[in-house]
Motif scaffolding. Structure first.
Motif, short mmCIF file in Angstrom:
data_model
loop_
_atom_site.label_atom_id
_atom_site.label_comp_id
_atom_site.label_asym_id
_atom_site.label_seq_id
_atom_site.Cartn_x
_atom_site.Cartn_y
_atom_site.Cartn_z
N GLN A 270 32.04 -150.11 -9.74
CA GLN A 270 31.06 -150.62 -8.78
C GLN A 270 31.71 -151.60 -7.80
N ALA A 271 32.63 -152.41 -8.31
CA ALA A 271 33.31 -153.37 -7.44
C ALA A 271 34.13 -152.67 -6.37
N LEU A 272 34.71 -151.51 -6.71
CA LEU A 272 35.58 -150.80 -5.77
C LEU A 272 34.81 -149.82 -4.88
N ALA A 273 33.80 -149.18 -5.45
CA ALA A 273 33.12 -148.10 -4.73
C ALA A 273 31.76 -148.49 -4.19
N GLY A 274 31.28 -149.67 -4.48
CA GLY A 274 29.95 -150.07 -4.07
C GLY A 274 28.90 -149.71 -5.11
N PHE A 275 27.69 -150.22 -4.91
CA PHE A 275 26.65 -150.00 -5.92
C PHE A 275 25.28 -150.25 -5.32
N ASP A 276 24.27 -149.68 -5.95
CA ASP A 276 22.86 -149.95 -5.62
C ASP A 276 22.26 -150.72 -6.80
N LYS A 277 21.74 -151.91 -6.49
CA LYS A 277 21.27 -152.75 -7.60
C LYS A 277 20.23 -153.74 -7.09
N ILE A 289 20.46 -156.44 -4.06
CA ILE A 289 21.79 -157.05 -3.94
C ILE A 289 22.86 -155.97 -3.82
N SER A 290 22.47 -154.78 -3.37
CA SER A 290 23.39 -153.65 -3.26
C SER A 290 24.54 -153.95 -2.31
N SER A 291 25.63 -153.21 -2.51
CA SER A 291 26.80 -153.37 -1.66
C SER A 291 27.45 -152.00 -1.43
N LYS A 292 27.89 -151.77 -0.21
CA LYS A 292 28.60 -150.53 0.12
C LYS A 292 30.11 -150.74 0.20
N GLY A 293 30.52 -151.98 0.15
CA GLY A 293 31.94 -152.27 0.27
C GLY A 293 32.56 -152.69 -1.05
N ILE A 294 33.71 -153.30 -0.94
CA ILE A 294 34.44 -153.78 -2.12
C ILE A 294 33.98 -155.19 -2.47
N THR A 295 33.78 -155.44 -3.76
CA THR A 295 33.39 -156.75 -4.25
C THR A 295 34.52 -157.31 -5.09
N ILE A 296 35.03 -158.46 -4.70
CA ILE A 296 36.12 -159.07 -5.46
C ILE A 296 35.54 -159.94 -6.57
N PRO A 297 36.28 -160.12 -7.66
CA PRO A 297 35.78 -160.95 -8.77
C PRO A 297 35.44 -162.36 -8.30
N LYS A 298 34.28 -162.88 -8.76
CA LYS A 298 33.77 -164.22 -8.48
C LYS A 298 33.34 -164.40 -7.02
N GLU A 299 33.18 -163.31 -6.31
CA GLU A 299 32.66 -163.39 -4.94
C GLU A 299 31.21 -163.85 -4.98
N VAL A 300 30.84 -164.70 -4.01
CA VAL A 300 29.48 -165.23 -3.92
C VAL A 300 28.86 -164.76 -2.61
N ARG A 301 27.67 -164.19 -2.70
CA ARG A 301 26.95 -163.74 -1.53
C ARG A 301 25.62 -164.47 -1.43
N LYS A 302 25.25 -164.79 -0.19
CA LYS A 302 24.01 -165.53 0.07
C LYS A 302 22.91 -164.57 0.51
N PHE A 303 21.73 -164.75 -0.08
CA PHE A 303 20.55 -163.98 0.30
C PHE A 303 19.52 -164.97 0.85
N LYS A 304 19.43 -164.98 2.17
CA LYS A 304 18.64 -166.00 2.86
C LYS A 304 17.15 -165.87 2.54
N GLY A 305 16.54 -167.03 2.32
CA GLY A 305 15.10 -167.09 2.08
C GLY A 305 14.66 -166.63 0.70
N GLU A 306 15.60 -166.44 -0.22
CA GLU A 306 15.26 -166.00 -1.57
C GLU A 306 15.44 -167.12 -2.60
N GLY A 307 15.48 -168.36 -2.10
CA GLY A 307 15.61 -169.49 -3.01
C GLY A 307 14.26 -170.08 -3.37
N MET A 308 14.24 -171.38 -3.66
CA MET A 308 13.01 -172.07 -4.04
C MET A 308 12.19 -172.42 -2.81
N PRO A 309 10.86 -172.42 -2.93
CA PRO A 309 10.03 -172.88 -1.81
C PRO A 309 10.23 -174.38 -1.60
N LEU A 310 10.20 -174.80 -0.36
CA LEU A 310 10.25 -176.23 -0.07
C LEU A 310 8.88 -176.83 -0.33
#
Length: 344
Positions: A270-277, A289-310
């Motif tokens: 999945q890290a090399l070929a991408g994944f649907d998740k 959180i799907s990805s079509k590209g390469i994911t390196i170990p311990k990579e962090v991605r941000k998903f805007k507006g998906e955190g806690m409500p203010l």
């Protein structure tokens, strides 16, 4: 007659708005007082809450303005002995029938209630010089789900309560000044403590449940205050009960301010070929959180507006997903050869 009908219509509209805003929430809960609270307790609770949520202090804050309306609507009923009696016996439906049947209304809007209560005085002028008992503070662990969606928790509370006791006691003591003649034309100023005789009292321990409302987006350290529910004070005012919110540990998410952090494990393929998740959020809605590209170990991605409500806002923080890559524990010689051929 027409004027009376107009007043009645205005009151019905005002009461209907109050009930729609409250959505079935108890007037006593809104003012954070017990059902049998005295008029003075209701007034003091209203004063503190109204000052806290007044629109002048919370400009542009829709949630605070809504809370201010709730507080005034609750006080409008509980400060009126007739309406309070109807509400205690028959609830909101009784108030609606009372209004429809021509019951008297205050004819005051929210700002009128506030101004009539405070007489135009400043917040500092309204703070009374009253001897108070100790505040009681305890920490309450709230789940991330409750802090994300809002909720309520029932908590068992035990405290000292003043009860009548046999006999009399000295009370309302004060120092009075008088002049004593010590010689012809000579007087000495003296001070004497004067006390009244009041019914005796004693402390008894009582327990009961309180409901703590967890508001969306509350931060660690924020407090839910129950006025005059702390330690009582003889010939004074009880302290406050302050429930300090603390975020309970969660098995999937970690909170930092208004942001959420989580870790997702994927395979090497999945890290090399991408994944649907997708992952489930705190309210069970899926986050892609799907990805079509390469994911390196311990990579962090941000998903805007998906955190806690203010708190008191429609905005939300962000969700940060760290990806851990699960490597195979062993490979056959044939697999090694094919990987070398693919990767060069």
């Amino acid at each position: 007659m027409a004027i009376q009908r107009t007043k009645l219509l205005l009151f019905v509209c005002f009461l209907s708005y109050a009930l729609s805003v409250l959505g079935g929430k108890s007037y006593y809960d809104i003012l954070q007082v017990q059902r049998g609270a005295s008029d003075d307790q209701i007034k003091r609770a209203y004063r503190k809450l109204a000052l806290k949520y007044h629109p002048d202090k919370n400009q542009g804050n829709e949630e605070a303005n809504k809370r201010f309306a709730e507080i005034n609507n609750a006080y409008e009923v509980l400060s009126d002995s007739e309406k309070r009696n109807i509400y205690d016996r028959h609830g909101e439906e009784g108030l609606r029938q009372h209004a429809a049947g021509g019951g008297r209304g205050s004819g005051m809007n929210i700002q009128d209630i506030f101004r009539s209560f405070f007489h135009g005085g400043s917040e500092e002028e309204e703070e009374e010089k009253i001897v108070k008992g100790d505040d009681v503070i305890f920490e309450l662990d709230a789940t991330l789900e409750d802090l994300y969606m809002g909720g309520s928790l029932k908590v068992w509370r035990e405290k000292n309560v003043l009860k009548s006791a046999p006999g009399k006691r000295r009370c309302n003591c004060r120092n009075e000044v008088y002049h004593k003649q010590i010689g012809p034309g000579m007087f000495q100023q003296m001070t004497e403590q004067v006390c009244e005789q009041c019914p005796n009292v004693k402390f008894e321990r009582e327990g009961y449940f309180i409901t703590v409302d967890i508001e969306k987006g509350m931060q660690d350290g924020q407090e839910v205050v129950f006025y005059e529910d702390g330690e009582p004070k003889i010939d004074g005012e009880a302290g406050d009960l302050k429930v300090r919110i603390r975020t309970a540990p969660h098995d999937r998410f970690r909170r930092e301010g208004n942001d959420l952090h989580t870790t997702v494990t994927i395979t090497l393929v999945q890290a090399l070929a991408g994944f649907d998740k997708t992952i489930k959020h705190l309210d069970e809605h899926p986050v892609d959180i799907s990805s079509k590209g390469i994911t390196i170990p311990k990579e962090v991605r941000k998903f805007k507006g998906e955190g806690m409500p203010l708190h008191f806002s429609s905005k939300k923080g962000d969700l940060y997903v760290k990806f851990e890559v699960l490597f195979p524990t062993s490979l056959t010689e044939d697999q090694k050869t094919k990987i070398k051929a693919i990767l060069g």
